[in-house]
Motif scaffolding. Structure first.
Motif, mmCIF file in Angstrom:
data_model
loop_
_atom_site.group_PDB
_atom_site.id
_atom_site.type_symbol
_atom_site.label_atom_id
_atom_site.label_comp_id
_atom_site.label_asym_id
_atom_site.label_seq_id
_atom_site.Cartn_x
_atom_site.Cartn_y
_atom_site.Cartn_z
ATOM 1 N N ALA A 19 -16.235 2.928 0.905
ATOM 2 C CA ALA A 19 -15.773 4.500 1.177
ATOM 3 C C ALA A 19 -14.313 4.637 0.503
ATOM 4 C CB ALA A 19 -15.746 4.620 2.257
ATOM 5 N N LEU A 20 -13.818 3.969 -0.148
ATOM 6 C CA LEU A 20 -12.315 4.843 -0.929
ATOM 7 C C LEU A 20 -12.684 4.462 -2.789
ATOM 8 C CD1 LEU A 20 -10.660 1.574 0.233
ATOM 9 C CD2 LEU A 20 -10.365 3.501 0.908
ATOM 10 N N PRO A 21 -11.984 5.861 -3.536
ATOM 11 C CA PRO A 21 -12.547 6.211 -4.104
ATOM 12 C C PRO A 21 -12.209 4.733 -5.143
ATOM 13 C CG PRO A 21 -10.721 7.657 -2.921
ATOM 14 C CD PRO A 21 -10.966 6.419 -2.667
ATOM 15 N N ALA A 60 1.065 -1.106 -0.154
ATOM 16 C CA ALA A 60 0.649 -0.145 0.090
ATOM 17 C C ALA A 60 0.545 1.435 0.494
ATOM 18 C CB ALA A 60 -1.436 -0.406 1.344
ATOM 19 N N ASP A 61 2.141 1.263 0.593
ATOM 20 C CA ASP A 61 2.909 2.330 0.799
ATOM 21 C C ASP A 61 3.337 2.665 -1.092
ATOM 22 O OD1 ASP A 61 3.526 3.124 3.636
ATOM 23 O OD2 ASP A 61 3.613 1.109 4.013
ATOM 24 N N PHE A 117 -5.026 4.346 -1.766
ATOM 25 C CA PHE A 117 -4.144 3.521 -0.756
ATOM 26 C C PHE A 117 -3.300 4.284 0.274
ATOM 27 C CE2 PHE A 117 -3.817 0.413 -3.668
ATOM 28 C CZ PHE A 117 -4.137 -1.114 -3.183
ATOM 29 N N ARG A 118 -3.777 5.527 0.096
ATOM 30 C CA ARG A 118 -2.951 6.224 0.285
ATOM 31 C C ARG A 118 -4.047 6.722 2.034
ATOM 32 N NH1 ARG A 118 -1.782 12.137 -2.859
ATOM 33 N NH2 ARG A 118 0.341 11.151 -3.433
ATOM 34 N N ILE A 119 -5.105 6.431 1.761
ATOM 35 C CA ILE A 119 -6.259 6.519 2.752
ATOM 36 C C ILE A 119 -5.886 5.223 3.696
ATOM 37 C CG2 ILE A 119 -8.832 5.537 3.623
ATOM 38 C CD1 ILE A 119 -9.621 7.510 0.977
#
Ligand code: SF4
Length: 214
Positions: free
Chosen positions: A118-120, A66-67, A98-100
């Motif tokens: 809720a994620l884009p 994710a990072d 992935f920032r979220i």
């Protein structure tokens, strides 16, 4: 033609027939981890599976966590997925998603439907897909274009809105079939219940099917 619906007993028989006829049907995007699957699922909107599976190996090699995605250069990511539809928008959605995940979930893909939707770039279908295939959780049925068409033709739902079709299916279909129903329907859509010319005379479901819209 008036649209008609199957009852629970006939719907169950239809699903069991589909399961029996397509024992090898399963999810069609390649992935290794939940992180891979989130990226692949976002990329897959309005894009053929073969195209997605062609671009993801290099993507998965370059971005493993994710990072990695959260820190990706948007132009680099867009270039790597340039063969899919809307690459700029999808690259942006992947990075924001992935920032979220990094900031709110410690870099781990959440395993709750509400958190995923809720994620884009992730709606009900994609959230259900991620839960089923990354976590083995059947929180809902993924409703894609194959499911929409075949559910309507068969008479499992007479709705056109994916959320309503999902609700109809979840009311009719036993939960043990939720994980695979989208994939057996896709197999049926490719083999017999084709988009423009369904092969009803050869179909093992012809005795049950309402043939709505056919
Ligand atoms: S009978 Fe025709 S419309 Fe119904 S599921 Fe079979 S191929 Fe599709």
């Amino acid at each position: 033609m008036t649209s008609r619906k199957l009852g629970v007993a006939d719907a169950t028989e239809a699903i069991e027939e589909l399961e029996a006829h397509y024992p090898n049907a399963g999810y069609y995007l390649n992935f290794r981890t939940a992180v891979d699957l989130v990226a692949a699922a976002i990329i897959s909107a309005r894009t053929k599976d073969t195209v997605v599976n062609a671009v993801t190996p290099a993507l998965f090699d370059k971005y493993r966590t994710a990072d990695d995605y959260a820190g990706a250069n948007p132009k680099d990511l867009e270039a790597m997925i340039s063969r899919v539809s809307f690459p700029s928008r999808k690259a942006g959605n992947i990075i924001r998603t992935f920032r979220i995940i990094v900031n709110d979930y410690g870099g781990k893909v959440p395993d709750k439907r509400e958190a995923l939707t809720a994620l884009p770039g992730i709606g009900s279908k994609t959230a259900n897909t991620i839960l089923i295939n990354a976590f083995g959780i059947a929180a809902g049925i993924p409703v894609d274009t194959w499911v929409l068409r075949i559910a309507y033709r068969l008479g499992l739902s007479v709705e056109a809105d994916p959320d309503r079709v999902e609700a109809d299916l979840e009311g009719l279909v036993k939960k043990k079939y939720w994980k695979n129903i989208a994939y057996v329907m896709k197999a049926h859509g490719k083999e017999l219940c084709r988009t423009s010319a369904p092969l009803c005379d050869e179909c093992f479901l012809s005795g049950l099917c309402m043939r709505n819209g056919v």
